[in-house]
Design a protein around this motif. Sequence first.
Motif, mmCIF file in Angstrom:
data_model
loop_
_atom_site.group_PDB
_atom_site.id
_atom_site.type_symbol
_atom_site.label_atom_id
_atom_site.label_comp_id
_atom_site.label_asym_id
_atom_site.label_seq_id
_atom_site.Cartn_x
_atom_site.Cartn_y
_atom_site.Cartn_z
ATOM 1 N N PHE A 3 37.941 43.247 45.485
ATOM 2 C CA PHE A 3 38.138 43.879 43.921
ATOM 3 C C PHE A 3 39.571 43.179 43.438
ATOM 4 O O PHE A 3 39.539 42.808 42.159
ATOM 5 N N ARG A 4 40.520 43.320 44.221
ATOM 6 C CA ARG A 4 41.652 42.712 43.658
ATOM 7 C C ARG A 4 41.811 41.522 43.134
ATOM 8 O O ARG A 4 42.732 40.972 42.092
ATOM 9 N N ILE A 5 40.833 40.481 43.634
ATOM 10 C CA ILE A 5 40.792 39.112 43.296
ATOM 11 C C ILE A 5 39.891 39.180 42.079
ATOM 12 O O ILE A 5 40.311 38.543 40.944
ATOM 13 N N GLU A 6 38.753 39.974 42.169
ATOM 14 C CA GLU A 6 37.648 39.720 40.942
ATOM 15 C C GLU A 6 38.160 40.257 39.825
ATOM 16 O O GLU A 6 38.023 39.730 38.486
ATOM 17 N N TYR A 7 39.243 41.333 39.861
ATOM 18 C CA TYR A 7 40.024 41.911 38.540
ATOM 19 C C TYR A 7 41.168 41.604 38.677
ATOM 20 O O TYR A 7 41.958 42.472 38.080
ATOM 21 N N TRP A 8 41.705 40.730 39.241
ATOM 22 C CA TRP A 8 43.174 40.258 39.113
ATOM 23 C C TRP A 8 43.451 39.939 37.775
ATOM 24 O O TRP A 8 42.556 39.041 37.192
#
Length: 679
Positions: free
Chosen positions: A397-402
């Motif tokens: 999630f941290r990367i997808e919604y970075w």
Amino acid sequence: MTQHARIKELLDRAHRLGADPRNTNYAGGNASAKGTAPDPVTGADTDLMWVKGSGGDLGTLTEEGLAVLRLDRLHALKEVYGGADHEDEMVAAFDYCLHGKGGAAPSIDTAMHALVDAPHVDHLHPDSGIALACATDGEKLTAECFGSTVAWVPWRRPGFQLGLDIAAVKEANPDAIGCVLGGHGITAWGATADECERNSLHMIRTAEAFLTERGKPAPFGKHLDGYAPLPTPARRDRAAELAPHIRSLASQDRPQIGHFTDTDTVLDFLSSTEHPRLAALGTSCPDHFLRTKIRPLVLDLPPTAPLAEAIARLKELHSAYREEYAAYYTRHADPTSPAMRGADPAIVLVPGVGMFSFGKDKQTARVAGEFYVNAINVMRGAEAVSTYAPIDESEKFRIEYWPLEEAKLQRLPRPKPLATRVALVTGAGSGIGKAIAHRLVAEGACVAVADLNAENAAAVADELGGPDKAIAIPMDVTSEEQITDAFTAAALAFGGVDLVVNNAGISISKPLLDTTARDWDLQHDIMARGSFLVAREAARVMRDQALGGDIIYITSKNAVFAGPNNIAYSATKADQAHQVRLLAAELGEFGIRVNGINPDGVVRGSGIFAGGWGAQRAATYGIEEENLGAFYAQRTLLKREVLPEHVANAVFALTAGDLSHTTGLHIPVDAGVAAAFLR
């Protein structure tokens, strides 16, 4: 070495590495080189780094795709780095490290290349390397595979801290030629470009051999009873039947283009006992799940299940998928997170049939499918020697919604008016149909170029940019089988069809007493009957997609204008014109709009006029054939010749959105023929 030679050396290395999918995936990884070049202001030699910029692809990298940065300023960032909570600030700071005009935008991996003490660095996403990186005991397996020559770096989100980590690992392991990045990929380095490339390839091939030699024979488990792939013809037919329904599900948040893949890799995975467990774990490498979402939608029925049952089950699974994705977003989002981008799947897996992948255009859809094939290979490698263990959901999630990813999306150009629309144009190998196909692709659509002349269709599809833009379909509009096959081809290539242009036709110009029954039947079979058959198949697909659609008839001013020696042609054009009204009335409930365009004679580029019609009409009017276009122009109110692109303009006007509430309309494109005014 001169600056020019250094850049060429870097590009050549990038192209060789990027050309082999075993080394890295499309747009995945980076390559860099360090050296000196004169400062554009002072002329003094300056230490620089050239590195693939954000969004580029190694295999097709150009000099314009390189970011050029000053090494002194990049290293100075270490003194102001405030820790992992300030990663985004460091990426923003890269813009202030650019040299001269800077070139491409620096990517998130810039620090990895700058901080590692080596003149040349490669960062790649090979399936074999990611398999080790995503195994439960990846660190142990890396040591067994490479000994002390390759180090292990635990998972960390790409960024400045990861660059510091790799630099520290290299310094602590002087014998190492590279490292495996947990959950991510590999990085290699070298004193020369050749050495760096050799080290990259050594790591990739050594990992491949290790997985092959150490791996168990059936990493995905036994074959599931009843889940074997269907024979090829039956598999393709089933895929074409499912494609519009699946595209409809994948387009609930926003319209999508589809791509179908039924390679042995996909089919073997879906026929195994372990595929439900592994698919549910999702992909791991950031490059993978940014394009495939964190997990696919998987149909849990055998391929022999009745079609209606499979469609109903897909709808149930889709509803559950959307709920689960929304819950995933809610679990991890905070007030600073970008809004949820959509809950539809990017990958839909159908056992015994294949994989459907989706994106904002054909290339994006195709690449998403390629990335999931990479993910399958990673799972196979990890399961062969250990257990597949992707990074935690929270990290995904941290990367997808970075915010940095969101900023990258916001920088993308606005989509063209016909983006995500799939068109099928009949008679598109020449003349009006060819001009329409060109205009539709120029406005963002994907086009199936259908024509009786296969060579002409292939030539036009090639002109339009090849399979990511257009496909060629040999099609006789008098053949129900060939029409069905054409829509099947479009469904497998793009996921379905949204826009159909009934343009194919011939013209027989004879006086009434010279017109034979065969003339009449041939004229009506191709145009009146052919248009009906094409529209009927289009309506089936559009109804199943539930995305609306457009059907356009290229009729003629002759549909309302009475002229001599033209009974068969004009009568069939009148038939087509009334089909527009009839179908508009019938198909409106499905959101399908049906409209017509009435051109005057289009001489230039016309296969019909070149095939004898021009000579016949010229004889009727008592003029030379080469003067026919000018003759038609002079009888119009505007005194202008009608060209193929003028008809194409009308198709665009009817389908690009501004006339979204218009159906059952005929637009004259005749430069003003008073006798053909609509009443």
